[in-house]
Scaffold this motif. Sequence first.
Motif, short mmCIF file in Angstrom:
data_model
loop_
_atom_site.label_atom_id
_atom_site.label_comp_id
_atom_site.label_asym_id
_atom_site.label_seq_id
_atom_site.Cartn_x
_atom_site.Cartn_y
_atom_site.Cartn_z
N UNK A 11 -15.98 14.64 -3.58
CA UNK A 11 -16.28 13.32 -3.04
C UNK A 11 -15.79 12.21 -3.97
N UNK A 12 -15.03 11.31 -3.38
CA UNK A 12 -14.70 10.06 -4.05
C UNK A 12 -15.53 8.95 -3.41
N UNK A 13 -14.95 7.75 -3.37
CA UNK A 13 -15.69 6.63 -2.77
C UNK A 13 -15.05 6.17 -1.46
N UNK A 14 -14.27 7.07 -0.83
CA UNK A 14 -13.58 6.67 0.40
C UNK A 14 -14.32 7.09 1.67
N UNK A 15 -15.52 7.66 1.50
CA UNK A 15 -16.31 8.06 2.66
C UNK A 15 -17.73 7.53 2.54
N UNK A 16 -18.34 7.30 3.69
CA UNK A 16 -19.72 6.81 3.72
C UNK A 16 -20.38 7.29 5.00
N UNK A 17 -21.71 7.49 5.02
CA UNK A 17 -22.38 7.89 6.25
C UNK A 17 -22.19 6.87 7.38
N UNK A 18 -22.14 7.36 8.60
CA UNK A 18 -21.92 6.48 9.74
C UNK A 18 -23.05 5.46 9.88
N UNK A 19 -24.27 5.84 9.53
CA UNK A 19 -25.38 4.90 9.70
C UNK A 19 -25.18 3.66 8.83
N UNK A 20 -24.54 3.82 7.69
CA UNK A 20 -24.23 2.67 6.84
C UNK A 20 -23.13 1.85 7.50
N UNK A 21 -22.12 2.54 7.97
CA UNK A 21 -21.02 1.89 8.67
C UNK A 21 -21.54 1.16 9.90
N UNK A 22 -22.42 1.83 10.65
CA UNK A 22 -22.96 1.24 11.88
C UNK A 22 -23.69 -0.05 11.64
N UNK A 23 -24.43 -0.15 10.56
CA UNK A 23 -25.15 -1.38 10.23
C UNK A 23 -24.18 -2.53 10.02
N UNK A 24 -23.08 -2.23 9.32
CA UNK A 24 -22.10 -3.27 9.05
C UNK A 24 -21.43 -3.73 10.35
N UNK A 25 -21.14 -2.77 11.24
CA UNK A 25 -20.49 -3.13 12.49
C UNK A 25 -21.42 -3.96 13.37
#
Length: 349
Positions: free
Chosen positions: A326-340
């Motif tokens: 793991x690097x820093x190029x992935x994140x859980x969708x729930x985090x992404x979803x909040x931003x969207x």
Amino acid sequence: MGKKLTINDIARIAGVSRQTISRVLNNKPEVNESTRKHVQRIIEKHGFRPSLQARSMVTRQTNMVAVLLPDIANPFFGEIVRGIERTLRANNLNVFLMTTEEDAGLENSYIQLSQNYNVDGMILCSPRLDEPNLRRIIPKISPVVLLNREVDTDGVACVFVDAYYGGYTSAKFLIEQGHTKIGIIVGPPRAYSSMQRLEGYKKALQDFNIPLEGDLIKQVEADNKGVHQIAEQLIKKQVTAITTYNDLAAAHVLQTCTDLNLKVPDDMSVIGFDGIEMTHFMNPTLTTMSLPLFEMGQTIANILIKMIKGNETFDKITTVYPILKEGRSTTPFKVLGKKLRAGKKGELT
């Protein structure tokens, strides 16, 4: 410039047979010490260097191994070659390196050239040559170690990456992070390992009951041309993650996201494959299916050395499994979803 001396010339000057000169050159024991020193003085005085062909005619060995690769500019191959070269050199073997740029004509020409030079063995990574051609060629140049190809025939060993496992693991990782709209970029159909990545991706979707969307599967040539355009197409399909067939393709995806004012991983998760050194210097650092590339090169070389010696057992098939790093190029969708949902500029429309 005078005529280059031959082994026959040195034998005449030294007053001994050609066979005696050959034995001295190859450090054979069947020569008394005074004769050996006499011949060595003659050789040194005249600066004699035997030709590779002449030496091989006597010893039936050239101490040379041909390494045939499609693209040395790709860091994947560069690191493997480093492991190969260092191991062969430690065993008094030299590398005859040839790159084909995935040209089938060049591959055949270089294989013929290797045969003409009477190399002791070959390491072959050939995505272009089909199995019938490989079966025809291998007996002429054996022993051979194939990289990322498997052919069950005499005189060959195979070292390959379990790309199916890698494709499955990378997709599963993204799914477990909550992503369901996952794009994949694969290499050309002729590349067996690339197609295996795709099959692993499909199986992961199936296991998690996620419908397979054909328009989220994109193919590019091995030189990565067109990745930028393909990444744009996937982004327009509102994917939230993209998994790629190598780290260089992932780097192109990162750049595409930057060009479109998208942040990785805030707006998009990206996974590579190979674990080349440059992944540590990308911004963000890349999550990737990492391989021990240098060690793979050492393994390939050691197997070939055993095959050349002919009196040691070796593994006909060696499988290398990639490990998710793991690097820093992935994140859980729930985090992404909040931003969207917050309507930030990374919204995929």
